[in-house]
Scaffold this motif. Structure first.
Motif, PDB file in Angstrom:
ATOM      1  N   ILE A  52     -17.899  64.375   8.837  1.00 28.01           N
ATOM      2  CA  ILE A  52     -18.707  65.347   8.094  1.00 28.01           C
ATOM      3  C   ILE A  52     -20.160  64.918   7.973  1.00 28.01           C
ATOM      4  CG2 ILE A  52     -16.693  66.074   6.766  1.00 28.01           C
ATOM      5  CD1 ILE A  52     -17.780  64.487   4.405  1.00 28.01           C
ATOM      6  N   SER A  53     -20.510  63.754   8.512  1.00 27.43           N
ATOM      7  CA  SER A  53     -21.893  63.285   8.399  1.00 27.43           C
ATOM      8  C   SER A  53     -22.860  64.204   9.132  1.00 27.43           C
ATOM      9  CB  SER A  53     -22.012  61.859   8.940  1.00 27.43           C
ATOM     10  OG  SER A  53     -21.665  61.817  10.324  1.00 27.43           O
ATOM     11  N   GLY A  54     -22.388  64.896  10.154  1.00 26.01           N
ATOM     12  CA  GLY A  54     -23.255  65.803  10.903  1.00 26.01           C
ATOM     13  C   GLY A  54     -23.674  67.029  10.112  1.00 26.01           C
ATOM     14  N   PHE A  55     -22.967  67.321   9.021  1.00 28.64           N
ATOM     15  CA  PHE A  55     -23.321  68.470   8.194  1.00 28.64           C
ATOM     16  C   PHE A  55     -24.416  68.132   7.195  1.00 28.64           C
ATOM     17  CE2 PHE A  55     -19.002  69.366   9.609  1.00 28.64           C
ATOM     18  CZ  PHE A  55     -19.109  70.682  10.009  1.00 28.64           C
ATOM     19  N   GLY A  56     -24.867  66.882   7.169  1.00 30.60           N
ATOM     20  CA  GLY A  56     -25.938  66.482   6.273  1.00 30.60           C
ATOM     21  C   GLY A  56     -25.427  66.021   4.934  1.00 30.60           C
ATOM     22  N   LYS A  57     -24.808  66.938   4.187  1.00 32.53           N
ATOM     23  CA  LYS A  57     -24.300  66.636   2.859  1.00 32.53           C
ATOM     24  C   LYS A  57     -22.894  67.210   2.723  1.00 32.53           C
ATOM     25  CE  LYS A  57     -28.153  64.857   1.140  1.00 32.53           C
ATOM     26  NZ  LYS A  57     -28.263  63.480   0.619  1.00 32.53           N
ATOM     27  N   PRO A  58     -22.009  66.524   2.004  1.00 34.92           N
ATOM     28  CA  PRO A  58     -20.666  67.083   1.767  1.00 34.92           C
ATOM     29  C   PRO A  58     -20.697  68.422   1.040  1.00 34.92           C
ATOM     30  CG  PRO A  58     -20.736  64.751   1.212  1.00 34.92           C
ATOM     31  CD  PRO A  58     -22.147  65.166   1.469  1.00 34.92           C
ATOM     32  N   VAL A  59     -21.771  68.660   0.274  1.00 34.89           N
ATOM     33  CA  VAL A  59     -21.878  69.917  -0.472  1.00 34.89           C
ATOM     34  C   VAL A  59     -21.888  71.116   0.455  1.00 34.89           C
ATOM     35  CG1 VAL A  59     -24.395  69.855  -0.520  1.00 34.89           C
ATOM     36  CG2 VAL A  59     -23.160  71.086  -2.291  1.00 34.89           C
ATOM     37  N   VAL A  60     -22.376  70.916   1.690  1.00 32.07           N
ATOM     38  CA  VAL A  60     -22.385  72.019   2.653  1.00 32.07           C
ATOM     39  C   VAL A  60     -20.962  72.490   2.939  1.00 32.07           C
ATOM     40  CG1 VAL A  60     -23.021  72.702   5.002  1.00 32.07           C
ATOM     41  CG2 VAL A  60     -24.537  71.203   3.682  1.00 32.07           C
ATOM     42  N   LEU A  61     -20.062  71.533   3.085  1.00 33.42           N
ATOM     43  CA  LEU A  61     -18.662  71.881   3.338  1.00 33.42           C
ATOM     44  C   LEU A  61     -18.036  72.574   2.132  1.00 33.42           C
ATOM     45  CD1 LEU A  61     -17.374  68.719   5.232  1.00 33.42           C
ATOM     46  CD2 LEU A  61     -18.032  70.926   6.174  1.00 33.42           C
ATOM     47  N   VAL A  62     -18.443  72.176   0.937  1.00 29.39           N
ATOM     48  CA  VAL A  62     -17.932  72.833  -0.268  1.00 29.39           C
ATOM     49  C   VAL A  62     -18.336  74.300  -0.282  1.00 29.39           C
ATOM     50  CG1 VAL A  62     -18.000  72.864  -2.785  1.00 29.39           C
ATOM     51  CG2 VAL A  62     -17.952  70.683  -1.573  1.00 29.39           C
ATOM     52  N   ILE A  63     -19.589  74.570   0.047  1.00 31.46           N
ATOM     53  CA  ILE A  63     -20.069  75.955   0.077  1.00 31.46           C
ATOM     54  C   ILE A  63     -19.343  76.756   1.150  1.00 31.46           C
ATOM     55  CG2 ILE A  63     -22.100  77.401   0.492  1.00 31.46           C
ATOM     56  CD1 ILE A  63     -23.794  75.121  -0.670  1.00 31.46           C
ATOM     57  N   VAL A  64     -19.118  76.129   2.311  1.00 35.88           N
ATOM     58  CA  VAL A  64     -18.367  76.801   3.378  1.00 35.88           C
ATOM     59  C   VAL A  64     -16.954  77.133   2.912  1.00 35.88           C
ATOM     60  CG1 VAL A  64     -17.368  76.493   5.675  1.00 35.88           C
ATOM     61  CG2 VAL A  64     -19.721  75.790   5.240  1.00 35.88           C
ATOM     62  N   ILE A  66     -15.997  77.705  -0.096  1.00 37.50           N
ATOM     63  CA  ILE A  66     -16.060  78.804  -1.058  1.00 37.50           C
ATOM     64  C   ILE A  66     -16.132  80.143  -0.333  1.00 37.50           C
ATOM     65  CG2 ILE A  66     -17.510  79.878  -2.830  1.00 37.50           C
ATOM     66  CD1 ILE A  66     -18.244  77.053  -3.743  1.00 37.50           C
ATOM     67  N   PHE A  67     -16.897  80.199   0.760  1.00 38.83           N
ATOM     68  CA  PHE A  67     -16.977  81.441   1.532  1.00 38.83           C
ATOM     69  C   PHE A  67     -15.625  81.783   2.154  1.00 38.83           C
ATOM     70  CE2 PHE A  67     -21.649  80.944   1.533  1.00 38.83           C
ATOM     71  CZ  PHE A  67     -22.014  82.261   1.286  1.00 38.83           C
ATOM     72  N   ILE A  68     -14.889  80.770   2.587  1.00 37.72           N
ATOM     73  CA  ILE A  68     -13.558  81.008   3.154  1.00 37.72           C
ATOM     74  C   ILE A  68     -12.627  81.590   2.095  1.00 37.72           C
ATOM     75  CG2 ILE A  68     -11.529  79.889   4.149  1.00 37.72           C
ATOM     76  CD1 ILE A  68     -13.427  77.888   5.472  1.00 37.72           C
ATOM     77  N   ILE A  69     -12.668  81.013   0.898  1.00 40.07           N
ATOM     78  CA  ILE A  69     -11.846  81.528  -0.196  1.00 40.07           C
ATOM     79  C   ILE A  69     -12.239  82.959  -0.542  1.00 40.07           C
ATOM     80  CG2 ILE A  69     -11.257  81.211  -2.636  1.00 40.07           C
ATOM     81  CD1 ILE A  69     -11.646  78.209  -2.214  1.00 40.07           C
ATOM     82  N   SER A  70     -13.540  83.218  -0.559  1.00 40.70           N
ATOM     83  CA  SER A  70     -14.021  84.568  -0.879  1.00 40.70           C
ATOM     84  C   SER A  70     -13.501  85.581   0.131  1.00 40.70           C
ATOM     85  CB  SER A  70     -15.549  84.590  -0.896  1.00 40.70           C
ATOM     86  OG  SER A  70     -16.060  83.648  -1.809  1.00 40.70           O
ATOM     87  N   ARG A  71     -13.568  85.223   1.401  1.00 39.79           N
ATOM     88  CA  ARG A  71     -13.089  86.136   2.446  1.00 39.79           C
ATOM     89  C   ARG A  71     -11.586  86.348   2.339  1.00 39.79           C
ATOM     90  NH1 ARG A  71     -14.614  90.524   4.943  1.00 39.79           N
ATOM     91  NH2 ARG A  71     -13.563  90.782   6.959  1.00 39.79           N
ATOM     92  N   SER A  72     -10.869  85.311   1.970  1.00 38.43           N
ATOM     93  CA  SER A  72      -9.418  85.428   1.810  1.00 38.43           C
ATOM     94  C   SER A  72      -9.071  86.413   0.698  1.00 38.43           C
ATOM     95  CB  SER A  72      -8.806  84.056   1.508  1.00 38.43           C
ATOM     96  OG  SER A  72      -9.093  83.136   2.532  1.00 38.43           O
TER      97      SER A  72
END
Length: 243
Positions: A52-64, A66-72
């Motif tokens: 996950i280091s390529g995403f910059g910050k772990p928070v980016v994955l958290v936001i992603v 959340i979007f997955i949960i929202s779409r679900s």
């Protein structure tokens, strides 16, 4: 030595698989990249922190996430069922219905991303406007505000809260933000914000009609007449020729 040889074979397998997927484009390229990355983690070749280091910050994955949960939530139709139920509770009072609507949007946006919450409820807001003969201009802006107010209820309600929490954790300031640390203050914002939404909806926002049908588009409403046929009418089961 044996483990290293196994890892070499696994890496070769991942490279061949990704090459085939990139060439054939059976799945989108970004999906192929994630598949390769996931396999490297599963095989134990790299650590999940490296992955996950390529995403910059772990928070980016958290936001992603959340979007997955929202779409679900959207795909299951859960929100439509809840909203229709609230419509039945509110009855014919449009301002009570609007109050409940804004409150529901705010509460849900406390657990999913604000943008996702607004996008979910826009069709329902339009339906609500047609049902009570209210211009969409009086509903859509308060809808956005309601999502913003609801985002202050929880840690994951808005991206800014997540970023602040991640910053505090990285700096090791000795402070930890939990899920409902914002709830008390957020509840005040939500209450005042809902009252504000009702005020601007009723008195401040302009009312602009939209073209929702061919009848309105071609100004045919004045030339059309509608009749209601009751259950005991003599025209039931008759045609225009026999009437």
């Amino acid at each position: 030595m044996i483990l290293e040889n196994i890892h070499v074979l696994q890496i070769i397998f991942v490279l061949i698989l990704m090459t085939i997927l990139f060439i054939t484009e059976i799945v989108p390229m970004e999906v192929t990249s994630l598949i390769g990355l996931s396999l490297l983690v599963v095989f134990g070749i790299i650590d999940y922190r490296e992955a996950i280091s390529g995403f910059g910050k772990p928070v980016v994955l958290v936001i992603v996430a959340i979007f997955i949960i929202s779409r679900s939530i959207v795909k299951t139709g859960f929100l439509e069922v809840v909203t229709d139920y609230l419509y039945r509770i509110a009855g014919t009072s449009k301002w009570i219905t609007l109050s409940i609507f804004y409150f529901v949007v705010a509460v849900i946006s406390g657990f999913i991303n604000n943008t996702a919450a607004v996008s979910i409820f826009i069709p329902l807001a339009m339906n609500l406007g047609h049902r009570f003969h209210i211009s969409p201009t009086k509903i859509l802006l308060p809808l956005s505000y309601a999502a913003i107010f609801g985002g202050t209820l929880t840690l994951i309600g808005t991206s800014t809260n997540i970023i602040v929490s991640n910053y505090i954790t990285e700096k090791e300031l000795g402070i930890h933000l939990y899920m409902f640390d914002f709830f008390k203050l957020g509840s005040v914002f939500l209450l005042i914000g809902t009252i504000y939404n009702l005020i601007i909806s009723k008195w401040l926002l302009p009312s602009r009609a939209i073209t929702s049908s061919l009848t309105q588009k071609y100004h045919m409403r004045t030339f059309l007449t509608e009749y209601k046929v009751t259950t005991d009418s003599i025209v039931i089961n008759e045609t225009l020729r026999t009437i």
